[in-house]
Write a protein that holds these residues in place. Sequence first.
Motif, PDB file in Angstrom:
ATOM      1  N   GLN A  45       0.857  -1.196   0.000  1.00 38.67           N
ATOM      2  CA  GLN A  45       0.000   0.000   0.000  1.00 38.67           C
ATOM      3  C   GLN A  45       0.879   1.227   0.000  1.00 38.67           C
ATOM      4  N   GLY A  46       0.367   2.346  -0.541  1.00 46.40           N
ATOM      5  CA  GLY A  46       1.137   3.573  -0.453  1.00 46.40           C
ATOM      6  C   GLY A  46       0.743   4.589  -1.493  1.00 46.40           C
ATOM      7  N   ALA A  47       1.311   5.791  -1.348  1.00 50.83           N
ATOM      8  CA  ALA A  47       1.034   6.875  -2.293  1.00 50.83           C
ATOM      9  C   ALA A  47       2.143   7.911  -2.207  1.00 50.83           C
ATOM     10  N   LEU A  48       2.390   8.538  -3.359  1.00 54.57           N
ATOM     11  CA  LEU A  48       3.312   9.675  -3.443  1.00 54.57           C
ATOM     12  C   LEU A  48       2.483  10.905  -3.768  1.00 54.57           C
ATOM     13  N   ASP A  49       2.606  11.939  -2.951  1.00 57.58           N
ATOM     14  CA  ASP A  49       1.835  13.163  -3.115  1.00 57.58           C
ATOM     15  C   ASP A  49       2.814  14.336  -3.141  1.00 57.58           C
ATOM     16  N   HIS A  50       2.295  15.544  -3.368  1.00 62.03           N
ATOM     17  CA  HIS A  50       3.112  16.750  -3.294  1.00 62.03           C
ATOM     18  C   HIS A  50       2.415  17.768  -2.386  1.00 62.03           C
TER      19      HIS A  50
END
Length: 360
Positions: free
Chosen positions: A314-319
């Motif tokens: 699971q995971g996410a890259l955001d700004h």
Amino acid sequence: MNSHSVVDISHSQSLAQPSLGGEEVVRLVDVRRRFNQTVALDGISLTVRKGEILGIIGRSGAGKSTLIRCLNGLERPDSGEIVIEGKRIDQLAERQLQPLRRRIGMIFQHFNLLSSKTVEANVALPLKIEGLPRSERLARAHELLDLVGLSDKAKAYPAQLSGGQKQRVGIARALAARPALLLSDEATSALDPQTTRSILALLKEINRKLGLTIVLITHEMDVVRTIADRVAVIDAGRIVEEGSVRSVFAAPQQEITKSLLSGNRPHLPEHLQTRLGSSGNSLVASIDLIGAYGQQQFFADLAETLAHGGSLVQGALDHIQGEPVARFFITIPADQQAILERLRAKLHAAGAHLEVLGHV
């Protein structure tokens, strides 16, 4: 409101940008306030600098409303110091507070417009109270209505406006007396997501164009992440966590902050969460990181680690504020803990954090 929405605001080329390293506009020192046996503020110390947008976030009953009422002088603390633009206000008589209040603008959740007055009259009202001539009041009102995009609504009445338009009028009115500090008390919580985004974009534009210092009281983390420079988390009358928005979002330290952020950050899938224990064939770890490492070397290091029988679950890259912020959950065979420790060392050197959550 979508936590990954982006607000695009043009920079003013003709007006200087505010410096966040500048002079103090607000300083609170050990501020305490009690209502009978209920402690509302329990030793609040806080500084806000010129041109900064500070978000103060907490659950209902945390002390947010009392804090904002102390900042505008409507509530007196039992002890401590409240300093606005170098002047201590907590001990002033009401008559002495009046001129200082003109330096503090306020926008409200439910707009607080006078239904019997036109839009231009609502905006000009603080200047009427101040005693300015009608021509000056109206000139300033029209200038501000143009700033908030409502120059064509000057003769309209509040009942003829949408919620977003009413809040724009409220913002214009709050700016009428050219304040040094703008206080926002849940100003977007009564608005739909699209209107909220437009109001936040307007506040950010005003901050950039005018160098205006803004303090936002809210329970919505999306509001903070969209426009604030810094966030302070209040719980049971105390500031329990404080820092740049991106650092707090990337690695919240307190349980209350993690809870408030729960809708904005990836979670460990429930089928793993319910199986976590002190023994098992695989280790489960979380990874929190911020900055350029999130776009460059991290994925190579992660792939090297997972090559030893692990998986990305699971995971996410955001700004946030132009910086990459990421959170991932991985599993790796329990007998490969040395490989995991090697990844932890690399992450730590890059200012990131790896935590072993347990076994499955």
